[in-house]
Motif scaffolding. Structure first.
Motif, PDB file in Angstrom:
ATOM      1  N   ILE A  35     -29.823  24.182  35.898  1.00 18.96           N
ATOM      2  CA  ILE A  35     -28.876  23.878  36.835  1.00 18.96           C
ATOM      3  C   ILE A  35     -27.951  22.842  36.063  1.00 18.96           C
ATOM      4  CG2 ILE A  35     -28.472  22.415  39.089  1.00 18.96           C
ATOM      5  CD1 ILE A  35     -31.130  23.103  40.077  1.00 18.96           C
ATOM      6  N   ILE A  36     -26.696  22.911  35.983  1.00 14.89           N
ATOM      7  CA  ILE A  36     -25.720  22.049  35.591  1.00 14.89           C
ATOM      8  C   ILE A  36     -24.747  21.595  36.591  1.00 14.89           C
ATOM      9  CG2 ILE A  36     -26.252  22.604  32.913  1.00 14.89           C
ATOM     10  CD1 ILE A  36     -23.600  24.229  33.333  1.00 14.89           C
ATOM     11  N   GLU A  37     -23.877  20.923  36.256  1.00 12.99           N
ATOM     12  CA  GLU A  37     -22.654  20.606  37.172  1.00 12.99           C
ATOM     13  C   GLU A  37     -21.561  21.635  36.905  1.00 12.99           C
ATOM     14  OE1 GLU A  37     -22.944  18.117  34.434  1.00 12.99           O
ATOM     15  OE2 GLU A  37     -21.398  16.821  35.130  1.00 12.99           O
ATOM     16  N   SER A  38     -20.949  22.374  37.816  1.00 11.60           N
ATOM     17  CA  SER A  38     -20.058  23.065  37.859  1.00 11.60           C
ATOM     18  C   SER A  38     -19.023  22.603  36.805  1.00 11.60           C
ATOM     19  CB  SER A  38     -19.416  23.333  39.002  1.00 11.60           C
ATOM     20  OG  SER A  38     -18.550  22.465  39.751  1.00 11.60           O
TER      21      SER A  38
ATOM     22  N   PRO B 172     -17.674  21.508  28.332  1.00 13.07           N
ATOM     23  CA  PRO B 172     -17.830  22.857  27.792  1.00 13.07           C
ATOM     24  C   PRO B 172     -18.962  22.911  26.771  1.00 13.07           C
ATOM     25  CG  PRO B 172     -15.596  22.270  27.997  1.00 13.07           C
ATOM     26  CD  PRO B 172     -16.407  20.851  28.106  1.00 13.07           C
ATOM     27  N   SER B 173     -19.338  21.919  26.072  1.00 12.82           N
ATOM     28  CA  SER B 173     -20.104  22.166  24.893  1.00 12.82           C
ATOM     29  C   SER B 173     -21.682  22.221  25.572  1.00 12.82           C
ATOM     30  CB  SER B 173     -20.150  20.899  23.887  1.00 12.82           C
ATOM     31  OG  SER B 173     -21.007  21.186  22.741  1.00 12.82           O
ATOM     32  N   ASP B 174     -21.920  21.379  26.508  1.00 14.17           N
ATOM     33  CA  ASP B 174     -22.986  21.364  27.408  1.00 14.17           C
ATOM     34  C   ASP B 174     -23.328  22.830  27.889  1.00 14.17           C
ATOM     35  OD1 ASP B 174     -22.446  18.712  26.551  1.00 14.17           O
ATOM     36  OD2 ASP B 174     -23.129  18.013  28.582  1.00 14.17           O
ATOM     37  N   LYS B 175     -22.156  23.394  28.408  1.00  9.85           N
ATOM     38  CA  LYS B 175     -22.435  24.564  29.032  1.00  9.85           C
ATOM     39  C   LYS B 175     -22.457  25.543  28.149  1.00  9.85           C
ATOM     40  CE  LYS B 175     -20.042  27.652  32.582  1.00  9.85           C
ATOM     41  NZ  LYS B 175     -19.290  28.432  32.083  1.00  9.85           N
ATOM     42  N   TYR B 176     -22.121  25.658  26.929  1.00 12.55           N
ATOM     43  CA  TYR B 176     -22.153  26.683  26.023  1.00 12.55           C
ATOM     44  C   TYR B 176     -23.565  26.722  25.710  1.00 12.55           C
ATOM     45  CZ  TYR B 176     -17.204  26.633  25.928  1.00 12.55           C
ATOM     46  OH  TYR B 176     -15.988  26.835  26.394  1.00 12.55           O
ATOM     47  N   ALA B 177     -24.116  25.317  25.424  1.00 17.02           N
ATOM     48  CA  ALA B 177     -25.234  25.108  24.647  1.00 17.02           C
ATOM     49  C   ALA B 177     -26.568  25.427  25.562  1.00 17.02           C
ATOM     50  CB  ALA B 177     -25.684  23.419  24.684  1.00 17.02           C
ATOM     51  N   VAL B 178     -26.497  25.314  26.897  1.00 16.02           N
ATOM     52  CA  VAL B 178     -27.375  25.814  27.857  1.00 16.02           C
ATOM     53  C   VAL B 178     -27.188  27.430  27.982  1.00 16.02           C
ATOM     54  CG1 VAL B 178     -27.668  23.500  29.066  1.00 16.02           C
ATOM     55  CG2 VAL B 178     -26.340  25.507  30.041  1.00 16.02           C
TER      56      VAL B 178
ATOM     57  N   ALA C 299     -36.164  26.174  35.532  1.00 21.23           N
ATOM     58  CA  ALA C 299     -37.278  25.236  34.713  1.00 21.23           C
ATOM     59  C   ALA C 299     -36.479  23.892  34.246  1.00 21.23           C
ATOM     60  CB  ALA C 299     -37.207  26.000  33.313  1.00 21.23           C
ATOM     61  N   LEU C 300     -35.036  23.826  34.295  1.00 20.54           N
ATOM     62  CA  LEU C 300     -34.231  22.627  33.820  1.00 20.54           C
ATOM     63  C   LEU C 300     -33.187  22.115  34.651  1.00 20.54           C
ATOM     64  CD1 LEU C 300     -34.146  20.311  31.355  1.00 20.54           C
ATOM     65  CD2 LEU C 300     -32.521  22.283  30.354  1.00 20.54           C
ATOM     66  N   VAL C 301     -33.150  20.827  34.895  1.00 21.12           N
ATOM     67  CA  VAL C 301     -31.837  20.280  35.638  1.00 21.12           C
ATOM     68  C   VAL C 301     -31.206  19.544  34.528  1.00 21.12           C
ATOM     69  CG1 VAL C 301     -30.965  18.729  37.385  1.00 21.12           C
ATOM     70  CG2 VAL C 301     -32.988  20.077  37.829  1.00 21.12           C
ATOM     71  N   MET C 302     -30.163  19.693  34.026  1.00 19.45           N
ATOM     72  CA  MET C 302     -29.473  19.072  32.947  1.00 19.45           C
ATOM     73  C   MET C 302     -28.010  18.533  33.538  1.00 19.45           C
ATOM     74  SD  MET C 302     -28.370  18.123  30.059  1.00 19.45           S
ATOM     75  CE  MET C 302     -26.700  18.991  29.871  1.00 19.45           C
ATOM     76  N   ILE C 303     -27.762  17.263  33.671  1.00 25.69           N
ATOM     77  CA  ILE C 303     -26.537  16.850  34.300  1.00 25.69           C
ATOM     78  C   ILE C 303     -25.845  15.916  33.285  1.00 25.69           C
ATOM     79  CG2 ILE C 303     -25.759  15.658  36.358  1.00 25.69           C
ATOM     80  CD1 ILE C 303     -26.744  18.289  37.047  1.00 25.69           C
ATOM     81  N   GLY C 304     -24.699  15.932  33.451  1.00 24.40           N
ATOM     82  CA  GLY C 304     -23.994  14.685  32.708  1.00 24.40           C
ATOM     83  C   GLY C 304     -24.149  13.549  33.305  1.00 24.40           C
ATOM     84  N   GLY C 305     -24.679  12.424  32.897  1.00 26.39           N
ATOM     85  CA  GLY C 305     -24.939  10.902  33.655  1.00 26.39           C
ATOM     86  C   GLY C 305     -23.472  10.493  34.128  1.00 26.39           C
ATOM     87  N   VAL C 306     -22.558  10.658  33.523  1.00 22.24           N
ATOM     88  CA  VAL C 306     -21.208  10.363  34.117  1.00 22.24           C
ATOM     89  C   VAL C 306     -20.309  11.426  33.777  1.00 22.24           C
ATOM     90  CG1 VAL C 306     -19.168   8.653  34.052  1.00 22.24           C
ATOM     91  CG2 VAL C 306     -21.501   7.633  33.501  1.00 22.24           C
ATOM     92  N   ASN C 307     -19.753  12.046  34.906  1.00 23.61           N
ATOM     93  CA  ASN C 307     -19.287  13.246  34.475  1.00 23.61           C
ATOM     94  C   ASN C 307     -17.731  13.118  33.797  1.00 23.61           C
ATOM     95  OD1 ASN C 307     -16.841  15.305  35.536  1.00 23.61           O
ATOM     96  ND2 ASN C 307     -18.762  16.415  35.402  1.00 23.61           N
ATOM     97  N   TYR C 308     -17.721  13.686  32.801  1.00 25.11           N
ATOM     98  CA  TYR C 308     -16.406  13.361  31.727  1.00 25.11           C
ATOM     99  C   TYR C 308     -15.003  13.671  32.767  1.00 25.11           C
ATOM    100  CZ  TYR C 308     -14.583  18.298  31.383  1.00 25.11           C
ATOM    101  OH  TYR C 308     -14.090  19.544  31.593  1.00 25.11           O
ATOM    102  N   TYR C 309     -14.973  14.549  33.615  1.00 21.03           N
ATOM    103  CA  TYR C 309     -13.843  14.623  34.332  1.00 21.03           C
ATOM    104  C   TYR C 309     -13.428  14.034  35.367  1.00 21.03           C
ATOM    105  CZ  TYR C 309     -10.209  17.876  36.332  1.00 21.03           C
ATOM    106  OH  TYR C 309      -9.108  18.332  36.899  1.00 21.03           O
ATOM    107  N   THR C 310     -14.572  13.825  36.260  1.00 28.21           N
ATOM    108  CA  THR C 310     -14.088  12.956  37.620  1.00 28.21           C
ATOM    109  C   THR C 310     -14.410  11.427  37.295  1.00 28.21           C
ATOM    110  OG1 THR C 310     -16.309  13.394  38.532  1.00 28.21           O
ATOM    111  CG2 THR C 310     -14.690  15.145  39.033  1.00 28.21           C
ATOM    112  N   GLY C 311     -15.339  11.356  36.212  1.00 34.28           N
ATOM    113  CA  GLY C 311     -15.831   9.784  36.029  1.00 34.28           C
ATOM    114  C   GLY C 311     -16.878   9.522  36.958  1.00 34.28           C
ATOM    115  N   GLN C 312     -17.629  10.424  37.736  1.00 31.51           N
ATOM    116  CA  GLN C 312     -18.498  10.056  38.928  1.00 31.51           C
ATOM    117  C   GLN C 312     -19.832   9.888  37.922  1.00 31.51           C
ATOM    118  OE1 GLN C 312     -19.401  13.571  41.378  1.00 31.51           O
ATOM    119  NE2 GLN C 312     -20.667  12.016  42.785  1.00 31.51           N
ATOM    120  N   TYR C 313     -20.219   8.604  38.116  1.00 33.09           N
ATOM    121  CA  TYR C 313     -21.522   8.367  37.636  1.00 33.09           C
ATOM    122  C   TYR C 313     -22.747   8.425  38.689  1.00 33.09           C
ATOM    123  CZ  TYR C 313     -25.183   4.680  36.002  1.00 33.09           C
ATOM    124  OH  TYR C 313     -26.189   3.947  35.459  1.00 33.09           O
ATOM    125  N   PHE C 314     -23.581   9.689  38.333  1.00 31.43           N
ATOM    126  CA  PHE C 314     -24.624   9.871  39.003  1.00 31.43           C
ATOM    127  C   PHE C 314     -25.826   8.980  39.259  1.00 31.43           C
ATOM    128  CE2 PHE C 314     -22.524  13.667  37.580  1.00 31.43           C
ATOM    129  CZ  PHE C 314     -22.310  14.184  38.805  1.00 31.43           C
TER     130      PHE C 314
END
Ligand SMILES: *Cc1c(COP(=O)(O)O)cnc(C)c1O
Length: 426
Positions: free
Chosen positions: A127-130, A134-140, A184-199
């Motif tokens: 699971i990732i954020e929609s 991009p680099s994280d998406k390509y990596a997973v 198997a894995l939840v991989m989220i950007g701690g602070v989303n780069y686009y919206t700035g939302q800090y989870f």
């Protein structure tokens, strides 16, 4: 109550205990020698003035000592990464054994997935954020393919609802209720780069673990920006870069966190090299592999000291100041920025970043009605360095270390003039 005047902004700078830190940084200038309004610490942090001396020290020791510098340099190179561990741990809210500085961000993400993405025939999804970076998406996606899975079918996107920008935890919960036993894995950007939302990292980690998933965070936009408290979050791993809010120079080395609960688990599969091997016997060269405990046990190579010196120069500033004072100022500065932007009228400007100061860092992501990239170009011409993301978002990150209340005032003032002239509209 805030005031939208230059005098008020000047007054805030006088009251600001941290205002002198700005003098410790090189502020880029325009061709007339005037300081630019630099709002892109979220992309590349500015250079601390002391960085040069830190790097010069290593160049000098290398010139004078050659290979002996490994043990005889003022800061011996063999254990150099250890000099960073404590300050880096303080920045991300971890224990020293949980962090290491090595490689680059995406490389570390892969190394972490080697250990913490262990798919089976039935439990293999990620699971990732929609709107993940991009680099994280390509990596997973490449990890899915590497393990023989379809990269579309195996990827679950946590999406904002229709006509919304921010992500809701209820929706992640719903995904996990429905698909948890396949993930198997939840991989989220701690602070989303686009919206700035800090989870809420702890909440996400708890949710993932409840469904027996591993949980990791990419904290590229969090490290040096918000108080991450990685240890308390309970996340299995995290990665981040040091060239954004950590001001360590373009392409500098990255950080990596492995939770203490995994520190002594020698059975965890991983990719290894001589730098993950026991320090006492590393140079015997003929020993059976004996992994180091903690995050250090994921290192591969002897690290580039010149880059590490730049990281040390920066971390020494963070260490002196502490994250608490930094985030306190950050909330004030970004709060003032938000106040000024709102004066421009909510029918002209929309801020997509959360309004709750606990759910964001310093960055605000701004949509201007009917704007296109020429608005951003106008801002650049006016001396404001900001960041444009298609289709229509300007990201601005007033950083508490080197941005002032006056910076924020001037930025919004310039934006206001450009909007009035309406020269940016198609
Ligand atoms: C900046 C950033 C990256 C960049 O990755 P590198 O490996 O450093 O090039 C990746 N992911 C996120 C979330 C980022 O913010």
């Amino acid at each position: 109550m805030h005031k939208a005047t230059l005098d008020y902004a000047k007054q805030q700078d006088i009251l600001d205990e941290l205002s002198n830190y700005r003098n410790q940084f090189h502020i880029p200038k325009d061709k007339h020698g005037n300081e630019l309004i630099y709002m892109t610490g979220n992309s590349l942090g500015l250079q601390p003035k002391q960085t040069k001396a830190y790097i010069d020290q290593e160049l000098e020791d290398w010139a004078n000592l050659g290979v002996e510098g490994h043990t005889e340099a003022k800061n011996p190179w063999l254990p150099y990464h250890e000099f960073l561990a404590e300050s880096m741990a303080n920045v991300v809210g971890a224990k020293p054994i949980e962090v290491v500085t090595m490689n680059t961000l995406t490389a570390n993400l892969h190394l972490m997935m080697v250990s913490f993405y262990k798919p089976t025939k039935t439990r293999y999804k990620i699971i990732i954020e929609s709107d993940a970076f991009p680099s994280d998406k390509y990596a997973v996606e490449s990890q899915l393919r590497h393990h023989g899975f379809d990269d579309k079918e195996g990827l679950i996107l946590w999406k904002p609802r229709k006509n919304e920008e921010l992500l809701r935890y209820e929706d992640l919960e719903a995904i996990l209720e429905k698909h948890g036993n396949e993930v198997a894995l939840v991989m989220i950007g701690g602070v989303n780069y686009y919206t700035g939302q800090y989870f809420d990292l702890k909440r996400i980690a708890k949710l993932g673990h409840k469904h027996q998933c591993m949980v990791g965070f990419d904290c590229a936009h969090g490290a040096g920006n918000v108080a991450l408290n990685l240890h308390d979050s309970g996340a299995d791993f995290a990665v981040w870069c040091t060239y954004k809010y950590l001001n360590s120079g373009p392409g500098s080395l990255a950080g990596c966190f492995v939770h203490e609960k995994h520190a002594y688990n020698k059975g965890l599969n991983r990719f290894t090299g001589w730098w993950s091997h026991n320090k006492q016997t590393r140079f015997n060269m003929r020993q059976e592999f004996d992994v180091l405990p903690g995050a250090e046990g994921w290192q591969l190579s002897n690290p580039p000291i010149l880059s590490m010196a730049a990281i040390k120069a920066s971390l020494d500033i963070f260490n002196e100041l502490g994250m608490k004072k930094l985030t306190d100022k950050s909330k004030k500065l970004t709060g003032y920025f938000e106040f000024l932007l709102k004066q421009l009228g909510e029918d002209t400007i929309k801020i997509i970043t959360p309004t709750n100061p606990e759910a964001r860092g310093c960055q605000l992501s701004i949509q201007v009605l009917n704007a296109n990239k020429s608005l951003h170009n106008k801002l650049t011409e006016a001396g404001v360095i900001s960041d444009w993301r298609e289709p229509d978002v300007i990201r601005c990150a007033p950083t508490p270390l080197y941005n002032s209340f006056q910076d924020v005032y001037h930025m919004v003032d310039k934006l206001k003039k450009i909007i009035r002239e309406k020269t940016y509209i198609d």
